[in-house]
Design a protein around this motif. Structure first.
Motif, PDB file in Angstrom:
ATOM      1  N   SER A  23       0.855  -1.103   0.031  1.00  0.00           N
ATOM      2  CA  SER A  23      -0.449   0.055  -0.345  1.00  0.00           C
ATOM      3  C   SER A  23       1.177   1.249   0.365  1.00  0.00           C
ATOM      4  O   SER A  23       1.012   2.242  -0.730  1.00  0.00           O
ATOM      5  CB  SER A  23      -0.750  -0.212   1.204  1.00  0.00           C
ATOM      6  OG  SER A  23      -2.158  -1.258   1.240  1.00  0.00           O
ATOM      7  N   ARG A  27       1.307   4.290  -3.252  1.00  0.00           N
ATOM      8  CA  ARG A  27       1.864   6.136  -2.720  1.00  0.00           C
ATOM      9  C   ARG A  27       2.716   6.292  -2.762  1.00  0.00           C
ATOM     10  O   ARG A  27       2.575   7.813  -3.350  1.00  0.00           O
ATOM     11  CB  ARG A  27       1.209   5.965  -0.970  1.00  0.00           C
ATOM     12  CG  ARG A  27      -0.576   5.653  -1.341  1.00  0.00           C
ATOM     13  CD  ARG A  27      -1.045   4.981   0.501  1.00  0.00           C
ATOM     14  NE  ARG A  27      -2.416   4.474   0.696  1.00  0.00           N
ATOM     15  CZ  ARG A  27      -2.779   3.787  -0.251  1.00  0.00           C
ATOM     16  NH1 ARG A  27      -2.437   2.583  -0.119  1.00  0.00           N
ATOM     17  NH2 ARG A  27      -4.288   3.525   0.086  1.00  0.00           N
ATOM     18  N   THR A  96      -5.785  -1.115  -6.058  1.00  0.00           N
ATOM     19  CA  THR A  96      -4.566  -0.366  -5.347  1.00  0.00           C
ATOM     20  C   THR A  96      -5.041   0.163  -6.541  1.00  0.00           C
ATOM     21  O   THR A  96      -4.983   2.041  -6.477  1.00  0.00           O
ATOM     22  CB  THR A  96      -4.174  -0.441  -4.408  1.00  0.00           C
ATOM     23  OG1 THR A  96      -4.215  -1.809  -3.583  1.00  0.00           O
ATOM     24  CG2 THR A  96      -3.862   0.691  -3.278  1.00  0.00           C
ATOM     25  N   SER A 168     -13.240   2.183   2.842  1.00  0.00           N
ATOM     26  CA  SER A 168     -12.144   1.198   2.556  1.00  0.00           C
ATOM     27  C   SER A 168     -11.032   2.191   2.102  1.00  0.00           C
ATOM     28  O   SER A 168     -11.432   3.623   1.724  1.00  0.00           O
ATOM     29  CB  SER A 168     -13.360   1.519   0.783  1.00  0.00           C
ATOM     30  OG  SER A 168     -11.989   0.998  -0.431  1.00  0.00           O
ATOM     31  N   ALA A 169      -9.747   2.022   2.410  1.00  0.00           N
ATOM     32  CA  ALA A 169      -8.456   3.361   2.085  1.00  0.00           C
ATOM     33  C   ALA A 169      -8.482   3.390   0.723  1.00  0.00           C
ATOM     34  O   ALA A 169      -8.358   4.590   0.459  1.00  0.00           O
ATOM     35  CB  ALA A 169      -7.462   2.306   2.848  1.00  0.00           C
ATOM     36  N   GLN A 170      -9.126   2.489  -0.103  1.00  0.00           N
ATOM     37  CA  GLN A 170      -8.965   3.083  -1.424  1.00  0.00           C
ATOM     38  C   GLN A 170      -9.313   4.219  -2.164  1.00  0.00           C
ATOM     39  O   GLN A 170      -8.754   5.023  -2.936  1.00  0.00           O
ATOM     40  CB  GLN A 170      -8.574   1.290  -2.568  1.00  0.00           C
ATOM     41  CG  GLN A 170      -7.453   0.957  -2.538  1.00  0.00           C
ATOM     42  CD  GLN A 170      -8.031  -0.399  -2.962  1.00  0.00           C
ATOM     43  OE1 GLN A 170      -9.267  -0.484  -3.787  1.00  0.00           O
ATOM     44  NE2 GLN A 170      -7.605  -1.992  -3.205  1.00  0.00           N
ATOM     45  N   ILE A 315      -8.443  -6.677   6.684  1.00  0.00           N
ATOM     46  CA  ILE A 315      -8.651  -6.375   6.022  1.00  0.00           C
ATOM     47  C   ILE A 315      -7.485  -8.044   4.930  1.00  0.00           C
ATOM     48  O   ILE A 315      -8.462  -9.258   4.910  1.00  0.00           O
ATOM     49  CB  ILE A 315      -9.198  -5.916   4.844  1.00  0.00           C
ATOM     50  CG1 ILE A 315     -10.408  -6.783   3.663  1.00  0.00           C
ATOM     51  CG2 ILE A 315      -8.023  -4.936   4.385  1.00  0.00           C
ATOM     52  CD1 ILE A 315     -11.370  -6.591   4.420  1.00  0.00           C
ATOM     53  N   ASP A 316      -6.482  -7.519   5.073  1.00  0.00           N
ATOM     54  CA  ASP A 316      -6.062  -8.699   3.999  1.00  0.00           C
ATOM     55  C   ASP A 316      -5.419 -10.014   4.466  1.00  0.00           C
ATOM     56  O   ASP A 316      -4.248 -11.070   4.470  1.00  0.00           O
ATOM     57  CB  ASP A 316      -4.587  -8.118   3.355  1.00  0.00           C
ATOM     58  CG  ASP A 316      -5.392  -6.504   2.487  1.00  0.00           C
ATOM     59  OD1 ASP A 316      -6.427  -6.903   2.017  1.00  0.00           O
ATOM     60  OD2 ASP A 316      -4.336  -5.726   1.930  1.00  0.00           O
ATOM     61  N   LYS A 343     -12.782  -8.703  -3.404  1.00  0.00           N
ATOM     62  CA  LYS A 343     -11.434  -8.898  -3.225  1.00  0.00           C
ATOM     63  C   LYS A 343     -10.879  -9.145  -4.774  1.00  0.00           C
ATOM     64  O   LYS A 343     -11.849  -9.876  -5.607  1.00  0.00           O
ATOM     65  CB  LYS A 343     -10.754  -9.364  -2.434  1.00  0.00           C
ATOM     66  CG  LYS A 343     -11.112  -9.101  -0.962  1.00  0.00           C
ATOM     67  CD  LYS A 343     -10.588  -6.862  -1.259  1.00  0.00           C
ATOM     68  CE  LYS A 343     -10.781  -5.942   0.529  1.00  0.00           C
ATOM     69  NZ  LYS A 343     -10.239  -4.833   0.038  1.00  0.00           N
TER      70      LYS A 343
HETATM   71  C1  S3P Z   1      -5.847  -0.834   0.119  1.00  0.00           C
HETATM   72  C2  S3P Z   1      -6.680  -0.948   1.015  1.00  0.00           C
HETATM   73  C3  S3P Z   1      -7.916  -2.501   0.496  1.00  0.00           C
HETATM   74  C4  S3P Z   1      -6.760  -3.662   0.566  1.00  0.00           C
HETATM   75  C5  S3P Z   1      -6.005  -3.666   0.117  1.00  0.00           C
HETATM   76  C6  S3P Z   1      -4.815  -2.631  -0.650  1.00  0.00           C
HETATM   77  C7  S3P Z   1      -5.152   0.145   0.044  1.00  0.00           C
HETATM   78  O1  S3P Z   1      -8.410  -2.074   0.108  1.00  0.00           O
HETATM   79  O2  S3P Z   1      -7.605  -4.567   1.318  1.00  0.00           O
HETATM   80  O3  S3P Z   1      -5.108  -4.902  -0.482  1.00  0.00           O
HETATM   81  O4  S3P Z   1      -3.592  -0.056  -0.635  1.00  0.00           O
HETATM   82  O5  S3P Z   1      -5.432   1.674   0.284  1.00  0.00           O
HETATM   83  P1  S3P Z   1      -9.692  -1.581   0.185  1.00  0.00           P
HETATM   84  O6  S3P Z   1     -10.014   0.087   0.621  1.00  0.00           O
HETATM   85  O7  S3P Z   1     -10.632  -1.845  -0.779  1.00  0.00           O
HETATM   86  O8  S3P Z   1     -10.529  -1.713   1.437  1.00  0.00           O
END
Ligand code: S3P
Length: 377
Positions: A23, A27, A96, A168-170, A315-316, A343
């Motif tokens: 992640s 970024r 991502t 969701s962080a994405q 989550i992962d 996923k």
């Molecule tokens: C990630 C956020 C998570 C994670 C993914 C990486 C990221 O997904 O499962 O492997 O780098 O922001 P989601 O944002 O869909 O939950």
């Protein structure tokens, strides 16, 4: 297909480091590309997913090279320096890459298309289209909600407040990246806190992103400044070794220099609650991210209940966590984890199917699973 023969049970002893955090790697490359000046990255994870992001940025004119003394050097082009790639950008298998790049591309003066492999082409993208459209982007997906994502240039994006329906962080990151191009302030609120690597790294690149209560706020139109980034080891990779050392008798494992950001350490917290013997030591900060060393020894685990508030930070790690739950005494229940179904694979179905082959008593539920543990320690 290769077959492997594993003779268990074994012992995990020694000291290891794991590869860079995926992640944070995505970024670092993205912010390095759209910052002004040079960015140096140490410990970048050069996996297929991250290389999809690197390749897309190179196609838009960004120089990204290996430095002769190690690490990666990016010659940033500034917020408005990306060039029309002239062809669809292929994000491979990486959700991502696709979602974060959609955020950056929403603010560009050229059209773009994001495509992916068969698995990525079946993953929900409306969740990223909605917040970017709220900022004024001209962005669309197929009526199925799946990729390709099509983005057309607009005169300007405008700051808005957006309440995310899914944790969701994405999605949060896509919104914050697009917010860099929007007039005024953009604010986002998430239903549960998700990993905050984008916020931390934006600060490292000189952006004064702020948090008021539950709202994360970014002001647009301000250039980022190239930075030095050290990528910590990936907790998601470390989790396999952690669970291994927790369940294998007489193990003694030290894991060095990996990310212990509390928005990611759900698996450690859950294992501790189940009775695991794990210590985090030498806590320090590198490039705005908390890192530490971990000491793991085996312990008898007890089954527990895990609810939705623990899901985003774990989550992962749920797939490998299932193995720990299968070795615990008593029942472990996971609820509120329906995100696992969207996923790269349906992680609930995959875990249940594979563990059943090993005679584990595990049942699928719509939003999680129930495991009846059978300790062998
Ligand atoms: C990630 C956020 C998570 C994670 C993914 C990486 C990221 O997904 O499962 O492997 O780098 O922001 P989601 O944002 O869909 O939950």
């Amino acid at each position: 297909m290769n077959s492997f023969i594993i003779n268990g049970p074994g012992v995990l002893r020694g000291s290891i480091s794991v590869p860079g955090d995926k992640s944070i790697s995505h970024r670092a490359v993205i912010l390095g590309a759209i910052a002004q000046g040079r960015t140096m990255i140490k410990g970048l994870l050069e996996s297929a997913d991250v290389l999809a992001t690197v390749d897309a940025l190179r196609r838009m004119g960004v120089r990204i090279d290996h430095h002769k003394e190690g690490g990666i050097v990016i010659e940033g082009v500034g917020l408005y320096g990306l060039k029309d790639p002239g062809q669809p950008l292929n994000m491979g298998n990486s959700g991502t890459a696709m979602r974060l790049m959609a955020g950056v591309l929403a603010g560009q003066s050229f059209p773009s298309t994001l495509v992916g492999d068969d698995s990525l082409s079946q993953r929900p993208m409306s969740r990223v289209v909605e917040p970017l459209a709220a900022l004024g982007a001209d962005i669309s997906v197929q009526n199925t909600g799946y990729p390709p994502i099509q983005i057309k240039p607009v005169k300007r994006l405008k700051g808005v407040d957006y309440v995310m329906p899914v944790a969701s962080a994405q999605v949060k990151s896509a919104f914050l990246l697009a917010a860099l191009y929007a007039d005024g302030a953009s604010r986002v609120k998430e239903p549960e806190q998700t990993r905050d690597h984008t916020e931390r790294m934006l600060r490292g690149f000189g952006h004064s992103i702020s948090q008021q209560g539950d709202w994360i706020s970014a002001i647009g139109g301000k250039e980022l400044a190239g930075a030095k980034v050290v990528v910590p080891g990936d907790l998601s990779s470390a989790a396999f070794f952690i669970v291994g050392a927790v369940i294998a008798v007489e193990s003694e494992l030290i894991l060095k220099n990996f990310g212990v950001n509390s928005t990611r350490t759900g698996v450690i917290e859950i294992l501790l609650e189940m009775g695991a013997n794990i210590q985090i030591e030498n806590r320090r900060e590198e490039s705005g991210e908390p890192i530490g060393d971990l000491f793991v020894r085996p312990a008898q685990l007890r089954g527990i209940s895990i609810g939705h508030s623990q899901v985003p930070k774990t989550i992962d790690e749920f797939p490998i966590f299932c193995v720990a739950a299968a070795m615990a005494e008593g029942k472990t229940t996971v609820t509120g984890a329906e995100e696992l179904r969207v996923k790269e694979t349906d992680r609930i179905k995959a875990m249940v199917t594979e563990l059943k082959k090993l005679n584990v008593e595990i049942e699928e539920t719509p939003d999680g699973f129930v495991v009846q543990g059978k300790s062998t320690i």
